[in-house]
Design a protein around this motif. Structure first.
Motif, PDB file in Angstrom:
ATOM      1  N   LEU A 178      23.566  11.801 -41.326  1.00 28.99           N
ATOM      2  CA  LEU A 178      22.679  10.858 -42.020  1.00 28.99           C
ATOM      3  C   LEU A 178      22.274  11.419 -43.383  1.00 28.99           C
ATOM      4  CD1 LEU A 178      20.440   9.779 -38.991  1.00 28.99           C
ATOM      5  CD2 LEU A 178      22.613   8.803 -39.786  1.00 28.99           C
ATOM      6  N   GLU A 179      23.269  11.695 -44.164  1.00 24.39           N
ATOM      7  CA  GLU A 179      23.025  12.342 -45.458  1.00 24.39           C
ATOM      8  C   GLU A 179      22.653  11.341 -46.544  1.00 24.39           C
ATOM      9  OE1 GLU A 179      26.622  14.341 -46.498  1.00 24.39           O
ATOM     10  OE2 GLU A 179      27.860  12.553 -46.324  1.00 24.39           O
ATOM     11  N   GLU A 180      22.050  11.870 -47.601  1.00 24.80           N
ATOM     12  CA  GLU A 180      21.674  11.040 -48.746  1.00 24.80           C
ATOM     13  C   GLU A 180      22.933  10.479 -49.389  1.00 24.80           C
ATOM     14  OE1 GLU A 180      18.953  11.263 -52.828  1.00 24.80           O
ATOM     15  OE2 GLU A 180      19.259  13.047 -51.592  1.00 24.80           O
ATOM     16  N   GLY A 181      22.854   9.231 -49.785  1.00 28.16           N
ATOM     17  CA  GLY A 181      24.021   8.567 -50.355  1.00 28.16           C
ATOM     18  C   GLY A 181      24.789   7.774 -49.320  1.00 28.16           C
ATOM     19  N   PHE A 182      24.527   8.082 -48.060  1.00 35.35           N
ATOM     20  CA  PHE A 182      25.123   7.299 -46.967  1.00 35.35           C
ATOM     21  C   PHE A 182      24.048   6.537 -46.203  1.00 35.35           C
ATOM     22  CE2 PHE A 182      26.079   6.941 -42.397  1.00 35.35           C
ATOM     23  CZ  PHE A 182      27.180   6.091 -42.469  1.00 35.35           C
ATOM     24  N   ALA A 183      23.077   7.260 -45.663  1.00 35.35           N
ATOM     25  CA  ALA A 183      22.050   6.636 -44.827  1.00 35.35           C
ATOM     26  C   ALA A 183      20.739   6.377 -45.558  1.00 35.35           C
ATOM     27  CB  ALA A 183      21.789   7.504 -43.598  1.00 35.35           C
ATOM     28  N   HIS A 184      20.542   7.031 -46.688  1.00 36.57           N
ATOM     29  CA  HIS A 184      19.310   6.830 -47.452  1.00 36.57           C
ATOM     30  C   HIS A 184      19.560   7.250 -48.899  1.00 36.57           C
ATOM     31  CE1 HIS A 184      18.239  11.183 -47.542  1.00 36.57           C
ATOM     32  NE2 HIS A 184      18.907  11.201 -46.398  1.00 36.57           N
ATOM     33  N   GLY A 185      18.582   7.033 -49.730  1.00 35.76           N
ATOM     34  CA  GLY A 185      18.756   7.324 -51.153  1.00 35.76           C
ATOM     35  C   GLY A 185      19.175   6.083 -51.921  1.00 35.76           C
ATOM     36  N   LYS A 186      19.471   6.240 -53.197  1.00 34.97           N
ATOM     37  CA  LYS A 186      19.774   5.103 -54.072  1.00 34.97           C
ATOM     38  C   LYS A 186      20.942   4.254 -53.566  1.00 34.97           C
ATOM     39  CE  LYS A 186      17.889   6.761 -58.461  1.00 34.97           C
ATOM     40  NZ  LYS A 186      18.185   7.072 -59.876  1.00 34.97           N
ATOM     41  N   ARG A 187      22.032   4.882 -53.176  1.00 28.79           N
ATOM     42  CA  ARG A 187      23.203   4.126 -52.711  1.00 28.79           C
ATOM     43  C   ARG A 187      23.421   4.282 -51.214  1.00 28.79           C
ATOM     44  NH1 ARG A 187      24.579   6.477 -57.460  1.00 28.79           N
ATOM     45  NH2 ARG A 187      25.547   8.246 -56.393  1.00 28.79           N
ATOM     46  N   GLY A 188      22.440   4.819 -50.528  1.00 30.24           N
ATOM     47  CA  GLY A 188      22.587   5.053 -49.093  1.00 30.24           C
ATOM     48  C   GLY A 188      22.090   3.914 -48.242  1.00 30.24           C
ATOM     49  N   ASN A 189      22.834   2.839 -48.184  1.00 33.57           N
ATOM     50  CA  ASN A 189      22.405   1.667 -47.419  1.00 33.57           C
ATOM     51  C   ASN A 189      23.387   1.279 -46.313  1.00 33.57           C
ATOM     52  OD1 ASN A 189      24.502   0.775 -48.964  1.00 33.57           O
ATOM     53  ND2 ASN A 189      23.353  -0.842 -50.026  1.00 33.57           N
ATOM     54  N   ALA A 190      24.205   2.234 -45.856  1.00 30.08           N
ATOM     55  CA  ALA A 190      25.243   1.929 -44.865  1.00 30.08           C
ATOM     56  C   ALA A 190      24.668   1.452 -43.531  1.00 30.08           C
ATOM     57  CB  ALA A 190      26.117   3.161 -44.637  1.00 30.08           C
ATOM     58  N   LEU A 191      23.442   1.847 -43.226  1.00 27.90           N
ATOM     59  CA  LEU A 191      22.839   1.494 -41.938  1.00 27.90           C
ATOM     60  C   LEU A 191      21.809   0.372 -42.052  1.00 27.90           C
ATOM     61  CD1 LEU A 191      22.296   5.093 -40.473  1.00 27.90           C
ATOM     62  CD2 LEU A 191      24.292   3.598 -40.279  1.00 27.90           C
ATOM     63  N   LYS A 192      21.570  -0.088 -43.244  1.00 27.13           N
ATOM     64  CA  LYS A 192      20.548  -1.114 -43.460  1.00 27.13           C
ATOM     65  C   LYS A 192      20.846  -2.373 -42.654  1.00 27.13           C
ATOM     66  CE  LYS A 192      18.043  -3.534 -47.119  1.00 27.13           C
ATOM     67  NZ  LYS A 192      17.940  -3.775 -48.584  1.00 27.13           N
ATOM     68  N   GLY A 193      19.856  -2.832 -41.902  1.00 24.66           N
ATOM     69  CA  GLY A 193      19.987  -4.053 -41.116  1.00 24.66           C
ATOM     70  C   GLY A 193      20.535  -3.847 -39.712  1.00 24.66           C
ATOM     71  N   LYS A 194      21.052  -2.669 -39.420  1.00 20.81           N
ATOM     72  CA  LYS A 194      21.525  -2.391 -38.070  1.00 20.81           C
ATOM     73  C   LYS A 194      20.327  -2.155 -37.162  1.00 20.81           C
ATOM     74  CE  LYS A 194      25.890  -0.247 -39.595  1.00 20.81           C
ATOM     75  NZ  LYS A 194      26.805  -1.297 -39.095  1.00 20.81           N
ATOM     76  N   GLU A 195      20.557  -2.221 -35.862  1.00 17.65           N
ATOM     77  CA  GLU A 195      19.482  -1.991 -34.899  1.00 17.65           C
ATOM     78  C   GLU A 195      19.589  -0.575 -34.334  1.00 17.65           C
ATOM     79  OE1 GLU A 195      18.962  -6.599 -33.327  1.00 17.65           O
ATOM     80  OE2 GLU A 195      20.046  -5.162 -32.104  1.00 17.65           O
ATOM     81  N   PHE A 196      18.443   0.018 -34.034  1.00 14.43           N
ATOM     82  CA  PHE A 196      18.412   1.382 -33.522  1.00 14.43           C
ATOM     83  C   PHE A 196      17.424   1.494 -32.371  1.00 14.43           C
ATOM     84  CE2 PHE A 196      16.335   5.537 -33.366  1.00 14.43           C
ATOM     85  CZ  PHE A 196      17.438   6.356 -33.132  1.00 14.43           C
ATOM     86  N   GLY A 197      17.830   2.214 -31.330  1.00 17.71           N
ATOM     87  CA  GLY A 197      16.926   2.400 -30.197  1.00 17.71           C
ATOM     88  C   GLY A 197      17.181   3.695 -29.455  1.00 17.71           C
ATOM     89  N   LEU A 198      16.290   3.994 -28.518  1.00 16.48           N
ATOM     90  CA  LEU A 198      16.354   5.214 -27.728  1.00 16.48           C
ATOM     91  C   LEU A 198      16.412   4.893 -26.240  1.00 16.48           C
ATOM     92  CD1 LEU A 198      13.493   7.279 -29.440  1.00 16.48           C
ATOM     93  CD2 LEU A 198      15.948   7.508 -29.878  1.00 16.48           C
ATOM     94  N   VAL A 199      17.254   5.640 -25.529  1.00 16.07           N
ATOM     95  CA  VAL A 199      17.239   5.651 -24.069  1.00 16.07           C
ATOM     96  C   VAL A 199      16.908   7.080 -23.667  1.00 16.07           C
ATOM     97  CG1 VAL A 199      18.565   5.394 -21.948  1.00 16.07           C
ATOM     98  CG2 VAL A 199      18.917   3.787 -23.829  1.00 16.07           C
ATOM     99  N   LEU A 200      15.756   7.269 -23.061  1.00 14.34           N
ATOM    100  CA  LEU A 200      15.262   8.613 -22.750  1.00 14.34           C
ATOM    101  C   LEU A 200      15.228   8.852 -21.250  1.00 14.34           C
ATOM    102  CD1 LEU A 200      12.194   8.735 -25.188  1.00 14.34           C
ATOM    103  CD2 LEU A 200      14.556   9.432 -25.647  1.00 14.34           C
ATOM    104  N   MET A 201      15.804   9.969 -20.816  1.00 10.98           N
ATOM    105  CA  MET A 201      15.712  10.402 -19.424  1.00 10.98           C
ATOM    106  C   MET A 201      14.578  11.429 -19.343  1.00 10.98           C
ATOM    107  SD  MET A 201      18.256   8.631 -18.262  1.00 10.98           S
ATOM    108  CE  MET A 201      19.764   7.857 -18.871  1.00 10.98           C
TER     109      MET A 201
END
Length: 255
Positions: free
Chosen positions: A105-128
């Motif tokens: 999840l590096e800058e430029g991919f997942a966050h930062g100015k051009r890091g929008n690859a995950l924008k709008g996707k859904e995220f959740g946790l399954v915890l044991m």
């Protein structure tokens, strides 16, 4: 407009809109000794017929810890929902998942100015979780709630532009009765494959979808007919409810 006419209108509408979007889920599992975990095996073994779910066990794929960053990022791009599944060790994940977060999840991919690859996707946790649920609160042995302890993951989802889903916390699986395990398994399947909508209509549509997939794999014609009859009952009940809503809307508009 009478109820029968309203039902016919709904059925026509239902047929044209029933081609649902096939959501793809990436289930990222982290567990250093997964074959020895009865809870992990129970849930993962149930996913064999879930074509829309990609099971991705990090320790199994990268036993030396050298993560292929480009491969992981491409995998994230091709899925709509991202789920982290792991045992809740010391209020966090196993070290492999944390390492994955740090490098993928590096800058430029997942966050930062051009890091929008995950924008709008859904995220959740399954915890044991091995501790009783009642202990995760003020006054309990763990003091804080699961919601409080998972704030870093909520912050990660926010930073990367993902939609954070309600966490599925599985407490003391080994002590569950069989019916409780089955209820939890259904919630698990819904966490992975059902749209982010807990309405009755959404849950019915999810069930119909699962039944249709089961029919496609059935060799026994009688069993398939039973499943098809169940689908027709669900659709008939739903169309009657929606038909009644249409009639009530017409009445309100008239008066």
């Amino acid at each position: 407009m009478d109820i029968d006419h309203a039902v016919l209108l709904y059925k026509k509408k239902y047929k044209t809109e029933s081609k649902e979007f096939m959501m793809k889920t990436l289930l990222i599992v982290s567990h250093p000794d997964i074959l020895e975990s009865s809870s992990q095996q129970y849930f993962l073994s149930s996913l064999k017929d879930f074509d829309e779910v990609t099971v991705h066990h990090l320790e199994g794929i990268y036993p030396d810890g050298n993560i292929d960053i480009k491969k992981e990022q491409d995998l994230l791009k091709t899925h709509d929902r991202i789920i982290f599944q792991f045992p809740f060790y010391w209020y966090s994940s196993p070290p492999m998942l944390k390492h994955w977060q740090d490098v993928v999840l590096e800058e430029g991919f997942a966050h930062g100015k051009r890091g929008n690859a995950l924008k709008g996707k859904e995220f959740g946790l399954v915890l044991m979780i091995g501790v009783n649920e009642k202990e995760y609160q003020a006054g309990g042995t763990e003091l804080f709630s699961i919601n409080e302890l998972t704030k870093p993951y909520q912050a990660m989802a926010h930073k990367t532009g993902m939609i954070y889903l309600k966490t599925l916390s599985i407490f003391q699986f080994a002590y569950m009765e069989e019916d409780e395990k089955m209820d939890t398994l259904i919630k698990y399947w819904q966490m992975l494959t059902m749209e982010n909508n807990t309405s009755l209509a959404s849950r019915e549509q999810w069930l119909i979808s699962r039944l249709k997939k089961a029919i496609q794999r059935m060799e026994n014609k009688k069993d398939a007919e039973i499943f098809q009859f169940a689908i027709e009952l669900i659709e008939e009940n739903r169309s009657s409810i929606d038909g009644l809503k249409i009639v009530l809307d017409q009445v309100r508009q008239t008066y």
